[in-house]
Design a protein around this motif. Structure first.
Motif, PDB file in Angstrom:
ATOM      1  N   SER A  81      75.246   6.742  80.682  1.00 50.09           N
ATOM      2  CA  SER A  81      74.742   5.608  79.910  1.00 50.09           C
ATOM      3  C   SER A  81      75.867   4.622  79.584  1.00 50.09           C
ATOM      4  O   SER A  81      75.652   3.406  79.567  1.00 50.09           O
ATOM      5  CB  SER A  81      74.045   6.081  78.630  1.00 50.09           C
ATOM      6  OG  SER A  81      74.950   6.689  77.734  1.00 50.09           O
ATOM      7  N   ILE A  82      77.076   5.136  79.356  1.00 50.63           N
ATOM      8  CA  ILE A  82      78.216   4.250  79.118  1.00 50.63           C
ATOM      9  C   ILE A  82      78.560   3.477  80.387  1.00 50.63           C
ATOM     10  O   ILE A  82      78.925   2.294  80.332  1.00 50.63           O
ATOM     11  CB  ILE A  82      79.417   5.051  78.588  1.00 50.63           C
ATOM     12  CG1 ILE A  82      79.089   5.606  77.186  1.00 50.63           C
ATOM     13  CG2 ILE A  82      80.677   4.184  78.524  1.00 50.63           C
ATOM     14  CD1 ILE A  82      80.128   6.544  76.626  1.00 50.63           C
ATOM     15  N   ASP A  83      78.408   4.120  81.534  1.00 56.74           N
ATOM     16  CA  ASP A  83      78.604   3.412  82.805  1.00 56.74           C
ATOM     17  C   ASP A  83      77.604   2.273  82.948  1.00 56.74           C
ATOM     18  O   ASP A  83      77.956   1.180  83.419  1.00 56.74           O
ATOM     19  CB  ASP A  83      78.449   4.378  83.983  1.00 56.74           C
ATOM     20  CG  ASP A  83      79.661   5.288  84.160  1.00 56.74           C
ATOM     21  OD1 ASP A  83      80.745   4.940  83.663  1.00 56.74           O
ATOM     22  OD2 ASP A  83      79.505   6.356  84.795  1.00 56.74           O
ATOM     23  N   GLU A  84      76.366   2.508  82.565  1.00 55.93           N
ATOM     24  CA  GLU A  84      75.353   1.443  82.634  1.00 55.93           C
ATOM     25  C   GLU A  84      75.714   0.295  81.703  1.00 55.93           C
ATOM     26  O   GLU A  84      75.550  -0.883  82.060  1.00 55.93           O
ATOM     27  CB  GLU A  84      73.978   2.001  82.268  1.00 55.93           C
ATOM     28  CG  GLU A  84      73.363   2.912  83.293  1.00 55.93           C
ATOM     29  CD  GLU A  84      71.963   3.322  82.882  1.00 55.93           C
ATOM     30  OE1 GLU A  84      71.005   2.607  83.250  1.00 55.93           O
ATOM     31  OE2 GLU A  84      71.834   4.340  82.179  1.00 55.93           O
ATOM     32  N   LEU A  85      76.196   0.632  80.501  1.00 56.60           N
ATOM     33  CA  LEU A  85      76.608  -0.401  79.552  1.00 56.60           C
ATOM     34  C   LEU A  85      77.766  -1.209  80.120  1.00 56.60           C
ATOM     35  O   LEU A  85      77.805  -2.439  79.994  1.00 56.60           O
ATOM     36  CB  LEU A  85      76.999   0.249  78.220  1.00 56.60           C
ATOM     37  CG  LEU A  85      77.498  -0.694  77.134  1.00 56.60           C
ATOM     38  CD1 LEU A  85      76.433  -1.723  76.754  1.00 56.60           C
ATOM     39  CD2 LEU A  85      77.936   0.099  75.905  1.00 56.60           C
ATOM     40  N   LYS A  86      78.712  -0.530  80.748  1.00 55.08           N
ATOM     41  CA  LYS A  86      79.837  -1.218  81.395  1.00 55.08           C
ATOM     42  C   LYS A  86      79.335  -2.177  82.463  1.00 55.08           C
ATOM     43  O   LYS A  86      79.737  -3.347  82.499  1.00 55.08           O
ATOM     44  CB  LYS A  86      80.779  -0.193  82.020  1.00 55.08           C
ATOM     45  CG  LYS A  86      81.834  -0.808  82.928  1.00 55.08           C
ATOM     46  CD  LYS A  86      82.564   0.250  83.747  1.00 55.08           C
ATOM     47  CE  LYS A  86      83.477  -0.386  84.780  1.00 55.08           C
ATOM     48  NZ  LYS A  86      84.168   0.621  85.610  1.00 55.08           N
ATOM     49  N   ASP A  87      78.461  -1.697  83.328  1.00 55.31           N
ATOM     50  CA  ASP A  87      77.987  -2.516  84.450  1.00 55.31           C
ATOM     51  C   ASP A  87      77.275  -3.775  83.961  1.00 55.31           C
ATOM     52  O   ASP A  87      77.525  -4.869  84.479  1.00 55.31           O
ATOM     53  CB  ASP A  87      77.050  -1.695  85.345  1.00 55.31           C
ATOM     54  CG  ASP A  87      77.782  -0.601  86.105  1.00 55.31           C
ATOM     55  OD1 ASP A  87      79.028  -0.661  86.185  1.00 55.31           O
ATOM     56  OD2 ASP A  87      77.103   0.330  86.605  1.00 55.31           O
ATOM     57  N   ILE A  88      76.408  -3.631  82.984  1.00 58.43           N
ATOM     58  CA  ILE A  88      75.675  -4.799  82.507  1.00 58.43           C
ATOM     59  C   ILE A  88      76.600  -5.755  81.761  1.00 58.43           C
ATOM     60  O   ILE A  88      76.498  -6.978  81.893  1.00 58.43           O
ATOM     61  CB  ILE A  88      74.456  -4.386  81.638  1.00 58.43           C
ATOM     62  CG1 ILE A  88      73.504  -5.558  81.469  1.00 58.43           C
ATOM     63  CG2 ILE A  88      74.883  -3.859  80.277  1.00 58.43           C
ATOM     64  CD1 ILE A  88      72.747  -5.930  82.708  1.00 58.43           C
ATOM     65  N   SER A  89      77.540  -5.207  80.992  1.00 53.43           N
ATOM     66  CA  SER A  89      78.479  -6.063  80.255  1.00 53.43           C
ATOM     67  C   SER A  89      79.351  -6.863  81.212  1.00 53.43           C
ATOM     68  O   SER A  89      79.523  -8.083  81.054  1.00 53.43           O
ATOM     69  CB  SER A  89      79.357  -5.218  79.320  1.00 53.43           C
ATOM     70  OG  SER A  89      78.588  -4.590  78.317  1.00 53.43           O
ATOM     71  N   PHE A  90      79.888  -6.175  82.219  1.00 53.37           N
ATOM     72  CA  PHE A  90      80.776  -6.862  83.164  1.00 53.37           C
ATOM     73  C   PHE A  90      80.008  -7.847  84.039  1.00 53.37           C
ATOM     74  O   PHE A  90      80.540  -8.890  84.425  1.00 53.37           O
ATOM     75  CB  PHE A  90      81.518  -5.837  84.014  1.00 53.37           C
ATOM     76  CG  PHE A  90      82.659  -5.166  83.298  1.00 53.37           C
ATOM     77  CD1 PHE A  90      82.938  -5.445  81.973  1.00 53.37           C
ATOM     78  CD2 PHE A  90      83.453  -4.234  83.946  1.00 53.37           C
ATOM     79  CE1 PHE A  90      83.980  -4.829  81.300  1.00 53.37           C
ATOM     80  CE2 PHE A  90      84.507  -3.622  83.285  1.00 53.37           C
ATOM     81  CZ  PHE A  90      84.775  -3.912  81.959  1.00 53.37           C
ATOM     82  N   SER A  91      78.759  -7.538  84.346  1.00 51.23           N
ATOM     83  CA  SER A  91      77.937  -8.478  85.102  1.00 51.23           C
ATOM     84  C   SER A  91      77.737  -9.777  84.321  1.00 51.23           C
ATOM     85  O   SER A  91      77.820 -10.871  84.885  1.00 51.23           O
ATOM     86  CB  SER A  91      76.578  -7.839  85.416  1.00 51.23           C
ATOM     87  OG  SER A  91      75.699  -8.771  85.993  1.00 51.23           O
ATOM     88  N   CYS A  92      77.505  -9.646  83.021  1.00 49.43           N
ATOM     89  CA  CYS A  92      77.326 -10.833  82.170  1.00 49.43           C
ATOM     90  C   CYS A  92      78.617 -11.635  82.061  1.00 49.43           C
ATOM     91  O   CYS A  92      78.602 -12.873  82.126  1.00 49.43           O
ATOM     92  CB  CYS A  92      76.861 -10.400  80.781  1.00 49.43           C
ATOM     93  SG  CYS A  92      75.240  -9.619  80.725  1.00 49.43           S
ATOM     94  N   ILE A  93      79.740 -10.938  81.893  1.00 50.49           N
ATOM     95  CA  ILE A  93      81.035 -11.625  81.788  1.00 50.49           C
ATOM     96  C   ILE A  93      81.345 -12.362  83.083  1.00 50.49           C
ATOM     97  O   ILE A  93      81.792 -13.525  83.070  1.00 50.49           O
ATOM     98  CB  ILE A  93      82.158 -10.625  81.449  1.00 50.49           C
ATOM     99  CG1 ILE A  93      81.942 -10.031  80.055  1.00 50.49           C
ATOM    100  CG2 ILE A  93      83.533 -11.308  81.530  1.00 50.49           C
ATOM    101  CD1 ILE A  93      82.836  -8.850  79.741  1.00 50.49           C
ATOM    102  N   LEU A  94      81.108 -11.714  84.196  1.00 50.61           N
ATOM    103  CA  LEU A  94      81.368 -12.346  85.497  1.00 50.61           C
ATOM    104  C   LEU A  94      80.531 -13.606  85.650  1.00 50.61           C
ATOM    105  O   LEU A  94      81.032 -14.646  86.104  1.00 50.61           O
ATOM    106  CB  LEU A  94      81.051 -11.359  86.617  1.00 50.61           C
ATOM    107  CG  LEU A  94      81.266 -11.856  88.047  1.00 50.61           C
ATOM    108  CD1 LEU A  94      82.733 -12.196  88.287  1.00 50.61           C
ATOM    109  CD2 LEU A  94      80.793 -10.807  89.055  1.00 50.61           C
ATOM    110  N   GLU A  95      79.272 -13.520  85.275  1.00 53.10           N
ATOM    111  CA  GLU A  95      78.373 -14.672  85.411  1.00 53.10           C
ATOM    112  C   GLU A  95      78.771 -15.815  84.487  1.00 53.10           C
ATOM    113  O   GLU A  95      78.738 -16.986  84.885  1.00 53.10           O
ATOM    114  CB  GLU A  95      76.938 -14.229  85.114  1.00 53.10           C
ATOM    115  CG  GLU A  95      75.914 -15.341  85.258  1.00 53.10           C
ATOM    116  CD  GLU A  95      74.508 -14.856  84.940  1.00 53.10           C
ATOM    117  OE1 GLU A  95      73.753 -15.617  84.316  1.00 53.10           O
ATOM    118  OE2 GLU A  95      74.171 -13.712  85.336  1.00 53.10           O
TER     119      GLU A  95
END
Length: 198
Positions: A81-95
């Protein structure tokens, strides 16, 4: 992730009359509240889910206007679940900010660096009332959530060898529609950051 809403609690205090701490005990607890950051958390430690449930229970005793109970908590504790949080957070930052800004944060989820030192990351959500309910001003609902977090922080301060702090999280991710969808929030709900436990 585990989702926890507010739980109604009795306003009858007759059974608490003989259990109220003394003023000096209450003040000592308030004075002992401290923020313990990830860098000071022991990465190889463990945190019982029972502790987390008691910490959330402390939050549920916060005051709210008209008993609206706007706080809602999402617990990230498992690696997946922490990996999922990382992925969504970094996707938003990248965008929102681009690859150069993302590079500044990319190692923060690496083992024992920052977030992985914590034993739980608790999303702090302000859930707005529906139009069928008496709608309080948003600032009152945010203030109620802050009171809930303060309750949790005070309770944590009474627990030996457990520390916590309130992180505002990555701004580009916190307020992004992708994060709202990830957490199952409505348009008017708000993520207010994460309560970090270790």
């Amino acid at each position: 992730a585990h989702y926890f809403g507010s739980h109604r609690h009795s306003s009858n205090t007759s059974d608490l009359t003989n259990q109220v701490p003394s003023p000096s005990m209450a003040m000592r607890l308030i004075e002992s509240r401290r923020s313990v950051f990830c860098r000071d958390m022991e990465p190889k430690s463990s945190l019982s889910f029972n502790y987390i449930q008691e910490i959330l229970r402390a939050g549920n005793y916060a005051p709210s206007h008209g008993r609206s109970y706007p706080w809602h908590f999402v617990v990230f504790q498992e690696e997946s679940s922490i990996d999922e949080l990382k992925d969504i957070s970094f996707s938003c930052i990248l965008e929102m900010r681009g690859p150069d800004v993302l590079k500044k944060f990319e190692d923060e989820f690496d083992e024992n660096v920052r977030w992985r030192r914590a034993k739980a990351l608790i999303g702090i959500v302000m859930r707005r009332q529906t139009v069928l309910q008496c709608r309080n001003p948003e600032w009152e609902e945010i203030a109620a959530c802050a009171c809930a977090v303060q309750n949790m922080h005070l309770y944590v301060s009474s627990l030996p060898q457990i520390g916590a702090y309130w992180s505002s999280w990555y701004e580009s991710a916190r307020d992004h529609p992708k994060m709202k969808r990830f957490l199952g929030l409505s348009e008017n709900d708000r993520l207010l950051g994460f309560f970090i436990l270790g």
